[in-house]
Design an enzyme around this catalytic site. Structure first.
Site, short mmCIF file in Angstrom:
data_model
loop_
_atom_site.label_atom_id
_atom_site.label_comp_id
_atom_site.label_asym_id
_atom_site.label_seq_id
_atom_site.Cartn_x
_atom_site.Cartn_y
_atom_site.Cartn_z
CG ASN A 122 -0.89 5.82 -12.40
OD1 ASN A 122 -1.11 6.97 -12.75
ND2 ASN A 122 0.25 5.46 -11.85
CB CYS A 137 -0.93 -0.01 1.21
SG CYS A 137 -0.09 -0.35 2.76
CG ASP A 140 -1.91 -0.92 -5.65
OD1 ASP A 140 -0.84 -0.38 -5.29
OD2 ASP A 140 -2.44 -0.67 -6.75
C1 0GY Z 1 1.32 0.13 -7.79
C2 0GY Z 1 1.26 0.39 -9.20
C3 0GY Z 1 1.44 1.55 -9.87
C4 0GY Z 1 2.06 2.73 -9.39
C5 0GY Z 1 3.04 2.81 -8.49
O1 0GY Z 1 4.72 3.89 -7.34
C6 0GY Z 1 3.81 4.01 -8.15
O2 0GY Z 1 3.55 5.08 -8.72
O3 0GY Z 1 3.42 1.75 -7.82
C7 0GY Z 1 1.00 1.58 -11.28
O4 0GY Z 1 0.71 2.66 -11.80
O5 0GY Z 1 0.92 0.49 -11.89
O6 0GY Z 1 1.82 -0.91 -7.40
O7 0GY Z 1 0.88 0.96 -7.01
#
Ligand code: 0GY
Length: 311
Positions: free
Chosen positions: A268, A38, A263
């Site tokens: 996104n 998370c 998560d």
């Molecule tokens: C996730 C996935 C995403 C983003 C990030 O650090 C982040 O910006 O992890 C994603 O956009 O696929 O695991 O949170």
């Protein structure tokens, strides 16, 4: 839960705010369960988003995260540094320090990080670094720089979390297999779930885990991987059914090397924002016995993040 804003920043157009009122899951997670993936975002007026970020999220702070933890029945969190904060880990560290020992963290660091800074992160509860290879999220970092960081954090007993797309695994294989630490893969290496679970793409990922006993996987983010989406059968809480065979296979093949996380706050996502209660109800479909559930939610994350508490 407070209303999401981005403080002084303008959210990325079309950004979906997190679900403020998640349903109560039907599945009761075992006592001591860990939400092992998370994030915290901001709040932006206190912890500004990084200039090099690829998106500006809505604020999603530690208080909301801890409230969600309690509502869903979890005992602890592993908070992963999100790319919108770059290598500025202040929001993460603040959340860890406020958690009363109930959260550990995965940071992002640059080659220039000092030993003193690494020790401070360790004291706050950081136990890993994340290397991100998803091109829409980060700029390229040379592999020798990442390998140097991996060597330094190995000395602290930390591990490396890697995030990549399934199509990039062949090219990244050599680098990943040279990492000197435990390696945790985010979201099963993002398989294309339209392809067969026994097809060559997912078989390569399974081989990656089978041949390397230091590789673990998070079986998280069905909402990110699903093509079918959250639609559930009437009266049943079985969303993201197309992801289940992939996650189930990894849980059943590598029961001692899997982790699960919400998560939250789900960066996104374009089509829908998941109900975190429904995500918890995904768990019994991928870990189908009480023993598998205990390993996934308690034993494995405790061994990796709170080893001092494990007999
Ligand atoms: C996730 C996935 C995403 C983003 C990030 O650090 C982040 O910006 O992890 C994603 O956009 O696929 O695991 O949170």
């Amino acid at each position: 839960m407070s209303k999401p804003t981005s403080g002084p920043f303008e959210k990325t157009p079309g950004w979906l705010d997190w679900y403020g009122n998640p349903s109560q899951p039907a599945f009761r997670v075992p006592a001591g369960s860990v939400d092992a993936h998370c994030h915290v975002f901001g709040p932006g007026d206190r912890f500004p988003y990084a200039p090099e970020r690829k998106y500006t999220p809505c604020d999603a702070g530690k208080d909301e995260l801890f409230a969600l933890r309690d509502r869903l029945g979890f005992a602890r969190n592993v908070i992963v540094q999100a790319t919108c904060h770059g290598a500025d880990n202040r929001a993460l560290v603040d959340a860890l320090r406020s958690s009363g020992g109930k959260a550990r963290g995965v940071a992002t660091v640059k080659r220039s990080v000092t030993d003193h800074e690494l020790q401070e992160l360790h004291d706050a509860g950081v136990r890993g670094v994340r290397f991100n290879f998803v091109k829409r999220l980060v700029d390229f970092t040379p592999k020798d720089e990442l390998m140097e960081i991996a060597g330094r954090i190995a000395e602290l007993g930390w591990h490396v979390v890697i995030y990549f797309e399934a199509v990039d695994l062949p090219e990244l294989w050599d680098f990943f297999t040279r990492l000197p630490t435990t390696v945790v893969v985010d979201h099963m290496g993002r398989p294309d779930v339209r392809k067969p679970v026994k097809g060559p793409e997912f078989a390569l990922f399974e081989r990656f885990m089978a041949e390397h006993a230091n590789v673990w996987s998070k079986v998280s983010c069905p909402e990110r991987l699903s093509v079918a989406g959250p639609a559930a059968l009437d009266g049943e809480r079985q969303a993201y059914r197309d992801v289940m065979p992939f996650a189930r296979r990894i849980v059943e093949t590598f029961p001692d090397r899997v982790l699960w996380g919400t998560d939250w706050p789900h960066p996104n996502l374009k089509d829908h924002m998941p109900d975190d209660g429904l995500l918890v109800d995904f768990i019994p479909h991928i870990a189908r016995t009480a023993e598998l559930q205990r390993k996934l939610l308690v034993d494995n994350p405790m061994r990796l993040y709170w080893p001092e508490e494990v007999a």
